[in-house]
Design a protein around this motif. Structure first.
Motif, PDB file in Angstrom:
ATOM      1  N   VAL A   1      58.357  70.516  48.480  1.00  0.00           N
ATOM      2  CA  VAL A   1      57.401  69.406  48.407  1.00  0.00           C
ATOM      3  C   VAL A   1      57.069  68.961  49.830  1.00  0.00           C
ATOM      4  O   VAL A   1      57.951  68.536  50.575  1.00  0.00           O
ATOM      5  CB  VAL A   1      57.964  68.208  47.615  1.00  0.00           C
ATOM      6  N   THR A   2      55.799  69.095  50.208  1.00  0.00           N
ATOM      7  CA  THR A   2      55.362  68.656  51.537  1.00  0.00           C
ATOM      8  C   THR A   2      54.213  67.663  51.377  1.00  0.00           C
ATOM      9  O   THR A   2      53.436  67.739  50.423  1.00  0.00           O
ATOM     10  CB  THR A   2      54.889  69.839  52.405  1.00  0.00           C
ATOM     11  N   PHE A   3      54.118  66.762  52.321  1.00  0.00           N
ATOM     12  CA  PHE A   3      53.086  65.725  52.311  1.00  0.00           C
ATOM     13  C   PHE A   3      52.226  65.918  53.563  1.00  0.00           C
ATOM     14  O   PHE A   3      52.692  65.677  54.676  1.00  0.00           O
ATOM     15  CB  PHE A   3      53.725  64.338  52.305  1.00  0.00           C
ATOM     16  N   PRO A   4      50.985  66.374  53.405  1.00  0.00           N
ATOM     17  CA  PRO A   4      50.163  66.724  54.577  1.00  0.00           C
ATOM     18  C   PRO A   4      49.747  65.530  55.429  1.00  0.00           C
ATOM     19  O   PRO A   4      49.519  65.675  56.624  1.00  0.00           O
ATOM     20  CB  PRO A   4      48.940  67.405  53.955  1.00  0.00           C
ATOM     21  N   HIS A   5      49.626  64.355  54.833  1.00  0.00           N
ATOM     22  CA  HIS A   5      49.176  63.176  55.565  1.00  0.00           C
ATOM     23  C   HIS A   5      50.367  62.239  55.781  1.00  0.00           C
ATOM     24  O   HIS A   5      50.812  61.558  54.862  1.00  0.00           O
ATOM     25  CB  HIS A   5      48.061  62.456  54.803  1.00  0.00           C
ATOM     26  N   GLN A   6      50.841  62.213  57.027  1.00  0.00           N
ATOM     27  CA  GLN A   6      52.020  61.414  57.340  1.00  0.00           C
ATOM     28  C   GLN A   6      51.833  60.675  58.653  1.00  0.00           C
ATOM     29  O   GLN A   6      51.161  61.148  59.567  1.00  0.00           O
ATOM     30  CB  GLN A   6      53.273  62.292  57.461  1.00  0.00           C
ATOM     31  N   TYR A   7      52.460  59.512  58.727  1.00  0.00           N
ATOM     32  CA  TYR A   7      52.562  58.808  59.995  1.00  0.00           C
ATOM     33  C   TYR A   7      53.739  59.382  60.777  1.00  0.00           C
ATOM     34  O   TYR A   7      54.719  59.862  60.189  1.00  0.00           O
ATOM     35  CB  TYR A   7      52.785  57.314  59.769  1.00  0.00           C
ATOM     36  N   SER A   8      53.660  59.314  62.093  1.00  0.00           N
ATOM     37  CA  SER A   8      54.782  59.737  62.930  1.00  0.00           C
ATOM     38  C   SER A   8      55.815  58.628  62.982  1.00  0.00           C
ATOM     39  O   SER A   8      55.525  57.473  62.632  1.00  0.00           O
ATOM     40  CB  SER A   8      54.305  60.052  64.350  1.00  0.00           C
ATOM     41  N   PHE A   9      57.019  58.958  63.431  1.00  0.00           N
ATOM     42  CA  PHE A   9      58.057  57.932  63.491  1.00  0.00           C
ATOM     43  C   PHE A   9      57.678  56.829  64.471  1.00  0.00           C
ATOM     44  O   PHE A   9      58.053  55.670  64.308  1.00  0.00           O
ATOM     45  CB  PHE A   9      59.422  58.545  63.837  1.00  0.00           C
ATOM     46  N   ALA A  10      56.871  57.165  65.493  1.00  0.00           N
ATOM     47  CA  ALA A  10      56.432  56.152  66.455  1.00  0.00           C
ATOM     48  C   ALA A  10      55.517  55.131  65.781  1.00  0.00           C
ATOM     49  O   ALA A  10      55.492  53.950  66.174  1.00  0.00           O
ATOM     50  CB  ALA A  10      55.709  56.811  67.623  1.00  0.00           C
ATOM     51  N   ASP A  11      54.773  55.555  64.760  1.00  0.00           N
ATOM     52  CA  ASP A  11      53.901  54.627  64.046  1.00  0.00           C
ATOM     53  C   ASP A  11      54.691  53.584  63.272  1.00  0.00           C
ATOM     54  O   ASP A  11      54.238  52.445  63.112  1.00  0.00           O
ATOM     55  CB  ASP A  11      52.983  55.387  63.089  1.00  0.00           C
ATOM     56  N   PHE A  12      55.865  53.957  62.791  1.00  0.00           N
ATOM     57  CA  PHE A  12      56.690  52.980  62.075  1.00  0.00           C
ATOM     58  C   PHE A  12      57.174  51.888  63.030  1.00  0.00           C
ATOM     59  O   PHE A  12      57.349  50.735  62.639  1.00  0.00           O
ATOM     60  CB  PHE A  12      57.871  53.675  61.392  1.00  0.00           C
ATOM     61  N   TYR A  13      57.385  52.268  64.288  1.00  0.00           N
ATOM     62  CA  TYR A  13      57.704  51.272  65.303  1.00  0.00           C
ATOM     63  C   TYR A  13      56.530  50.303  65.467  1.00  0.00           C
ATOM     64  O   TYR A  13      56.716  49.096  65.620  1.00  0.00           O
ATOM     65  CB  TYR A  13      57.988  51.950  66.651  1.00  0.00           C
ATOM     66  N   LEU A  14      55.306  50.840  65.445  1.00  0.00           N
ATOM     67  CA  LEU A  14      54.127  50.001  65.631  1.00  0.00           C
ATOM     68  C   LEU A  14      53.964  49.033  64.459  1.00  0.00           C
ATOM     69  O   LEU A  14      53.604  47.861  64.651  1.00  0.00           O
ATOM     70  CB  LEU A  14      52.882  50.873  65.781  1.00  0.00           C
ATOM     71  N   ILE A  15      54.214  49.518  63.244  1.00  0.00           N
ATOM     72  CA  ILE A  15      54.180  48.637  62.079  1.00  0.00           C
ATOM     73  C   ILE A  15      55.243  47.557  62.220  1.00  0.00           C
ATOM     74  O   ILE A  15      55.007  46.373  61.929  1.00  0.00           O
ATOM     75  CB  ILE A  15      54.387  49.432  60.780  1.00  0.00           C
ATOM     76  N   PHE A  16      56.423  47.953  62.692  1.00  0.00           N
ATOM     77  CA  PHE A  16      57.529  47.002  62.846  1.00  0.00           C
ATOM     78  C   PHE A  16      57.157  45.863  63.792  1.00  0.00           C
ATOM     79  O   PHE A  16      57.329  44.690  63.454  1.00  0.00           O
ATOM     80  CB  PHE A  16      58.771  47.729  63.368  1.00  0.00           C
TER      81      PHE A  16
END
Length: 315
Positions: free
Chosen positions: A66-81
């Motif tokens: 199972v793969t998900f083609p549209h993903q945020y990078s881990f750096a983006d989760f920092y930006l959301i944080f």
């Protein structure tokens, strides 16, 4: 002999069941991810917010089946944080978070409201095994600060703040708006200290009277102090001998005092700078914005006078 861990040894029905189990596992991974995303985007509890951001920054979403083609990078989760941190503390209007799609990858960018379109920011990883990220202005690549959720560290970078806010934005953004924009970052540091006990180095943004700013060149030549004397005299200010070691002391308005002095010895000098005000609300950065003659003196010999940032983070 059938080995349940090796699908090649299974019967046809066994292989189908193994395949189905792998799909279930991949979907469960995706479901867990969505719950963490809900927590990151919706929680009003700072601790739960940090937990979700920390987990997502190291989360592996794809599996063999199972793969998900549209993903945020881990750096983006920092930006959301950090965006959510500002939001939880009543500063949601201070920033704008934007999402775009680039080569089948989702990408987040951030703008500081008071700067309008002057700059777009995002996080970039360090390019090493380190779990931290750099908050960068996209066009210039200047890294304003380093953030590490696992180590609970925040480190501001004097070089980037000087290049971006003191030099690049000088003719584009009003001084008052520059100070408002930088205050947004200072507030973030204070929130992380108060809510989670982060270790924060504000560097040239620090307003504490006990802060001692270290120059890039601790063996500062005394001729540079002489230049400050001349610049101050042109503005009607007189330098006095420093109250702390060899050096100079400058009295500005509202009981503001700047000292440039050698806290080392004559044979092994260690030149530093300090700022004192009664309310402890003024940093060296703010003085560079407010006093043009200090800014000119600083920038003319920036290679020597630049305030040193954490060398373990900013090489």
């Amino acid at each position: 002999m059938i080995n349940e861990n090796d699908p090649s040894t299974l019967s046809t029905s066994g292989r189908l069941l193994a395949y189905n189990d792998a799909i279930k596992s991949g979907l469960e991974t995706g479901e867990k991810f969505t719950k963490l995303m809900d927590q990151l985007v919706q929680t009003t509890d700072p601790e739960l917010l940090l937990q979700a951001a920390d987990a997502l920054s190291v989360y592996s979403l794809n599996s063999d089946y199972v793969t998900f083609p549209h993903q945020y990078s881990f750096a983006d989760f920092y930006l959301i944080f950090v965006s959510r941190m500002w939001e939880l503390h009543g500063e949601g209007d201070a920033i704008t978070l934007e999402s775009s799609e680039y080569q089948e990858q989702l990408k987040l960018n951030q703008q500081i409201t008071v700067l309008d379109d002057s700059g777009t920011f995002n996080f970039s990883n360090t390019g090493s095994d380190d779990s931290g990220v750099y908050y960068q202005e996209r066009a210039s690549g200047q890294s304003l600060f380093y953030l590490n959720l696992q180590k609970k560290m925040l480190r501001f970078n004097s070089h980037a703040f000087t290049q971006l806010f003191i030099i690049q934005y000088a003719d584009k953004v009003e001084k008052s708006d520059i100070l408002k924009a930088v205050q947004v970052f200072i507030n973030l540091g204070n929130y992380l200290k108060k809510d989670f006990g982060f270790s924060v180095d504000f560097n040239m943004l620090d307003t504490d009277n006990s802060e001692v700013y270290e120059f890039q060149n601790e063996h500062l030549s005394e001729s540079i102090v002489d230049k400050l004397f001349v610049s101050a005299a042109h503005e009607g200010y007189m330098l006095e001998n420093s109250a702390t070691g060899t050096g100079a002391m400058l009295h500005l308005k509202d009981d503001l005092v700047v000292q440039v002095y050698n806290k080392g010895s004559q044979s092994d000098p260690d030149w530093v700078l300090s700022v004192h005000d009664k309310l402890q609300q003024v940093s060296w950065f703010k003085l560079l914005i407010d006093y043009d003659f200090l800014k000119t003196w600083y920038l003319n010999d920036l290679a020597e006078l630049e305030i040193k940032s954490d060398p373990l983070v900013f090489a």
